[in-house]
Design a protein around this motif. Structure first.
Motif, PDB file in Angstrom:
ATOM      1  N   GLN A 330      -3.193  -5.669   7.271  1.00 46.33           N
ATOM      2  CA  GLN A 330      -2.638  -5.319   5.970  1.00 46.33           C
ATOM      3  C   GLN A 330      -2.039  -3.922   6.006  1.00 46.33           C
ATOM      4  O   GLN A 330      -2.331  -3.124   6.913  1.00 46.33           O
ATOM      5  CB  GLN A 330      -3.746  -5.369   4.907  1.00 46.33           C
ATOM      6  N   LYS A 331      -1.245  -3.630   4.979  1.00 44.65           N
ATOM      7  CA  LYS A 331      -0.718  -2.275   4.840  1.00 44.65           C
ATOM      8  C   LYS A 331      -1.894  -1.317   4.617  1.00 44.65           C
ATOM      9  O   LYS A 331      -2.883  -1.684   3.993  1.00 44.65           O
ATOM     10  CB  LYS A 331       0.258  -2.203   3.662  1.00 44.65           C
ATOM     11  N   ARG A 332      -1.792  -0.123   5.101  1.00 52.27           N
ATOM     12  CA  ARG A 332      -2.898   0.840   5.074  1.00 52.27           C
ATOM     13  C   ARG A 332      -3.426   1.025   3.656  1.00 52.27           C
ATOM     14  O   ARG A 332      -2.664   1.243   2.709  1.00 52.27           O
ATOM     15  CB  ARG A 332      -2.429   2.174   5.632  1.00 52.27           C
ATOM     16  N   HIS A 333      -4.741   0.954   3.515  1.00 52.85           N
ATOM     17  CA  HIS A 333      -5.378   1.178   2.222  1.00 52.85           C
ATOM     18  C   HIS A 333      -5.563   2.685   1.985  1.00 52.85           C
ATOM     19  O   HIS A 333      -5.355   3.504   2.882  1.00 52.85           O
ATOM     20  CB  HIS A 333      -6.737   0.471   2.166  1.00 52.85           C
ATOM     21  N   HIS A 334      -5.977   3.021   0.759  1.00 55.09           N
ATOM     22  CA  HIS A 334      -6.210   4.423   0.410  1.00 55.09           C
ATOM     23  C   HIS A 334      -7.697   4.681   0.186  1.00 55.09           C
ATOM     24  O   HIS A 334      -8.073   5.590  -0.563  1.00 55.09           O
ATOM     25  CB  HIS A 334      -5.432   4.787  -0.864  1.00 55.09           C
ATOM     26  N   GLY A 335      -8.553   3.883   0.835  1.00 52.80           N
ATOM     27  CA  GLY A 335      -9.984   3.973   0.591  1.00 52.80           C
ATOM     28  C   GLY A 335     -10.608   5.310   0.963  1.00 52.80           C
ATOM     29  O   GLY A 335     -11.657   5.676   0.419  1.00 52.80           O
TER      30      GLY A 335
END
Length: 402
Positions: A330-335
């Motif tokens: 997936q596209k990079r998360h902002h977690g």
């Protein structure tokens, strides 16, 4: 400009997973809340996390709760609350001390911790995962990072978890307990610094901080204490909570547990998927340092802006996003946030969780949530509180080093 949707963060049971949030996101990338603005889409969250017109917003939390004592004072001094040159200097020291080579050198210790805990679980067929694996693993992993005996984990992890009570709406109720835990962790940091100055070794985190600090004149003794305490606080809570969510997700998707057991190379992506699907931090809070307009929305100076990293990870603009798929890229998360306040310990968390997940995958052939799981609300910082599991152990169980 059309009117912004409204999200009531203060409503009991409010969740960033809710249909209300999805409906708001479908209407606009921004919403109003009783606590400021909420940013809902992947693109806009990513941009604002890196926007220098915003500062870390949680610095004001103790003051908003009328908090007094050592924790409130520590929070104001800590890296969380600092901005500008001093923040940059202390952060650079921490990043140097936590470089990848050092963190990877701890993998055998992380493996051993996870292996021993799995051995204790293998003698049973059920457990309460948070207290019998997630908490002792995260506590012992922090001890490994600090060069402490593993047997010290309960005191260290217990105090770190107590600090987490300061992040809730009932902070004042727990204030005395939080301050006492903060005092103990500061005393521990003092001891670790004194030991490091005597030993002059780079075998543990504090030794590395002392070694790399010597040429830097702008970092005080108190700065070092505060940095160590914030690292302990963040390290225990992040790993403990995210491991619980990871197991809860696999309980929902047992076929993916089978896939993971067949191919442990999926472990890193499984961790990223868990952080994207069910992060411990559902939003990052920022405060505007000046008035400005952003994509047609005026933000006044001093406005609170909540960047909904969880909702943004499920943004339909990213295309079809399954709830949890350990084989998808997936596209990079902002977690772990972004920009100047991107999580310092992200590589430590990813590394120790990988050790834990590898060992668990070699232990459990399957598992189910057996009873009532209890989770904190899906808002702010969240975590499983109770996660009862029943499981089957691989007959050939013989955990190996990763």
């Amino acid at each position: 400009m059309r009117e912004l949707p409204f999200l009531d963060f203060s409503e009991p049971g409010f969740s960033t997973k809710s249909d209300v949030v999805k409906a708001a996101r479908a209407t606009h990338w921004c919403a109003r809340t009783p606590l400021g603005f909420a940013i809902l889409t992947h693109e806009h969250v990513g941009q604002l996390l890196r926007d220098r017109r915003l500062r870390q917003g949680s610095y004001a939390w103790p003051r908003s709760q009328n908090a007094k004592g050592s924790f409130a004072e520590f929070w104001q001094r800590s890296l969380i609350s600092l901005e500008g040159p001093k923040h940059k200097t202390i952060r650079a020291l921490a990043i140097k001390a936590l470089d990848e080579d050092f963190v990877l050198s701890l993998v055998p210790s992380f493996d051993e911790i996870a292996r021993d805990l799995c051995l204790s679980l293998a003698d049973k067929r059920q457990c309460e995962f948070q207290t019998e694996f997630a908490m002792p693993f995260s506590g012992q992993a922090i001890c490994a990072l600090l060069g402490l005996p593993r047997s010290d984990w309960q005191a260290v992890a217990g105090d770190a978890s107590t600090l987490g009570l300061a992040m809730g709406l009932h902070y004042k109720t727990h204030e005395a307990k939080v301050n006492a835990a903060c005092n103990r962790l500061m005393a521990l940091a003092e001891q670790l610094i004194a030991r490091a100055k005597t030993q002059r070794s780079q075998q543990d985190l504090v030794g590395r901080l002392i070694s790399f600090k010597d040429p830097v004149k702008d970092i005080s003794h108190q700065d070092l204490i505060d940095l160590i305490v914030i690292m302990i606080f963040g390290g225990v809570d992040t790993t403990r909570s995210q491991l619980g969510f990871l197991i809860a997700l696999f309980a929902r998707y047992p076929e993916q547990w089978t896939d993971l057991r067949r191919d442990l190379r999926l472990v890193p992506n499984a961790i990223e998927e868990a952080i994207r699907a069910w992060p411990t931090t559902t939003w990052a809070t920022r405060e505007t340092t000046e008035a400005f307009e952003f994509h047609g929305i005026p933000f006044p100076k001093g406005a609170t802006v909540h960047l909904l990293v969880h909702a943004s990870a499920k943004d339909p603009a990213l295309g079809h996003v399954a709830e949890f798929d350990i084989q998808a890229r997936q596209k990079r998360h902002h977690g772990f946030g972004g920009g100047a306040h991107h999580c310092l310990g992200h590589f430590v968390a990813r590394t120790d969780m990988a050790s834990a997940l590898c060992q668990l995958a070699q232990t459990f052939t399957r598992f189910d949530i057996n009873g009532r799981a209890v989770y904190l609300p899906d808002s702010g910082n969240t975590s499983p509180e109770v996660l009862p599991l029943s499981y089957c152990v691989d007959p050939s169980f013989k955990p190996m080093q990763t």
